[in-house]
Design a protein around this motif. Structure first.
Motif, PDB file in Angstrom:
ATOM      1  N   SER A 150     -54.215  29.634 -46.591  1.00  0.00           N
ATOM      2  CA  SER A 150     -53.624  28.790 -45.280  1.00  0.00           C
ATOM      3  C   SER A 150     -54.244  28.165 -44.465  1.00  0.00           C
ATOM      4  CB  SER A 150     -52.385  29.923 -44.669  1.00  0.00           C
ATOM      5  OG  SER A 150     -51.608  30.132 -45.732  1.00  0.00           O
ATOM      6  N   GLU A 206     -44.082  28.489 -45.601  1.00  0.00           N
ATOM      7  CA  GLU A 206     -45.436  28.471 -45.055  1.00  0.00           C
ATOM      8  C   GLU A 206     -45.673  29.081 -44.064  1.00  0.00           C
ATOM      9  OE1 GLU A 206     -46.988  23.897 -45.761  1.00  0.00           O
ATOM     10  OE2 GLU A 206     -45.295  23.940 -44.329  1.00  0.00           O
ATOM     11  N   GLU A 228     -51.170  24.681 -47.766  1.00  0.00           N
ATOM     12  CA  GLU A 228     -51.588  26.029 -48.360  1.00  0.00           C
ATOM     13  C   GLU A 228     -52.259  25.567 -49.738  1.00  0.00           C
ATOM     14  OE1 GLU A 228     -48.656  26.194 -45.969  1.00  0.00           O
ATOM     15  OE2 GLU A 228     -48.135  25.551 -48.025  1.00  0.00           O
TER      16      GLU A 228
END
Length: 392
Positions: free
Chosen positions: A85, A153, A184
């Motif tokens: 991430s 997310e 991501e």
């Protein structure tokens, strides 16, 4: 071109060392925050399901269509083992200033001042994935997502230690605040994961109290149907009449719950040129925007997130803002739009003229009533003629 010795050495390292090398490369590519988590059900997946069940997603039907994929990523990415991430800061230090009476201005959310972030983050994540494959081997599988696809997310970013999900439902970093874009990279590699950080909101509820539309049902619970960002971007039809006065001068998105957050005080500004304000997007003058036709709208907002609202949605928002500002100087420009081909625009222009309530505004509404054929717009005109303009 062969693999460099230093890259070959990285490929031979442990999962911990490889994870650190990936983070360093991500920072080199311009991501301020980077973290790694396993591919698992996001921690708040049941809360997401409950949110959908309550109807808080409004017209965002894609959320419900992809519910199971968002809650259980292994069902559609069975090969994925780790998620990298990343976050990029988009904050620019320009305040929300009151409009000048001679030139009414509106507010566009900071994230939309620059170029479309999707392309920027995607290209950098693609570069990161390319480096990983070059380093480890072409057999590595990967998939890039930036605010698209069935991905929760904030859940993955929270697992990766980038921040915690605040009471305003946004991800907050203790050092970088919440003004950042997320992306991501799903990988087939087993990488050492980072640890989540603790929630630091404490007893603070400034964001909940600051929302003018009372969109927060409670801490960590947003009814998108009342959120200004939803109303000015995601909602494709008419804005509910009772919510229009609460939108104020917002014409695309809203930053209020971020502006009051203590973690957004004294944060560093973004140095990315693409995220700096394009001309006319910080506190835009509203009246000239009313004159945009479809082609001019597409040209002016090419490469901007604003383009997704389309002309009909954007001018709907501009009309509401002018009505809330009581902009008498905008009456002539608004009156011209009472004959616009788009009913959505005509209806909200009628509301705005009713809010302004000058003699000229009421004359334009009476004239429109004589030739309007759309029943919904006609109802808006009739209602506008019976409305009492607020005292200003």
């Amino acid at each position: 071109m062969g693999v460099k010795q230093e890259d070959r050495d990285i490929a031979m390292q442990t999962a911990e060392q490889l994870a650190q090398a990936i983070k360093e490369k991500a920072h080199e590519l311009g991501f301020e925050l980077v973290g790694i988590s396993p591919v698992s059900d996001p921690p708040h997946e049941q809360s997401f399901a409950d949110w959908l069940q309550e109807g808080y997603s409004g017209e965002m039907a894609h959320m419900a269509r992809t519910e199971q994929a968002r809650r259980h990523p292994d069902t559609w990415l069975p090969w994925a083992r780790s998620v990298v991430s990343v976050a990029m800061n988009y904050y620019t230090p320009f305040p929300h200033e009151p409009h000048q009476a001679s030139a009414p201005t509106g507010w566009i959310s900071r994230y939309a001042w620059g170029e479309d972030y999707h392309t920027i983050l995607e290209s950098r994540l693609d570069a990161l994935f390319g480096w990983i494959r070059h380093t480890v081997g072409d057999e590595v599988q990967g998939k890039v997502y930036v605010d698209a696809g069935p991905v929760l997310e904030k859940g993955f970013a929270g697992l990766a230690g980038i921040g915690w999900i605040g009471k305003n439902t946004l991800l907050i970093s203790p050092k970088h605040g919440s003004y950042f874009f997320l992306g991501e990279l799903f990988l087939s590699l087993e990488l050492l994961s980072d640890s989540p950080i603790r929630n630091r909101c404490g007893s603070c509820d400034l964001c909940l109290k600051a929302c003018p539309t009372d969109a927060f049902v409670g801490p960590y619970r947003l009814d998108a149907r009342r959120c200004i960002s939803y109303l000015t971007i995601e909602l494709k039809g008419g804005i509910p009449t009772q919510l229009r006065p609460l939108i104020g001068d917002h014409v695309f998105g809203c930053d209020i719950c971020q502006e009051v957050c203590p973690y957004n005080v004294n944060i560093e500004a973004s140095t990315v040129p693409a995220f700096q304000p394009r001309e006319g997007l910080h506190g835009p003058e509203l009246i000239p925007l009313l004159a945009l036709d479809d082609e001019q709208f597409r040209s002016q907002f090419k490469g901007s997130p604003i383009k997704r609202s389309k002309r009909r949605g954007f001018l709907r928002n501009v009309a509401v803002a002018l009505g809330n500002l009581g902009s008498a100087e905008s009456v002539s420009a608004l009156a011209k739009l009472l004959s616009d081909p788009e009913p959505l625009i005509r209806g909200h222009v009628a509301w705005a003229l009713g809010q302004i309530g000058t003699t000229e505004a009421r004359a334009a509404l009476h004239e429109a009533l004589d030739h309007e054929t759309d029943p919904d717009v006609k109802a808006e005109v009739e209602q506008a003629l019976t409305a009492d303009a607020p005292s200003r």
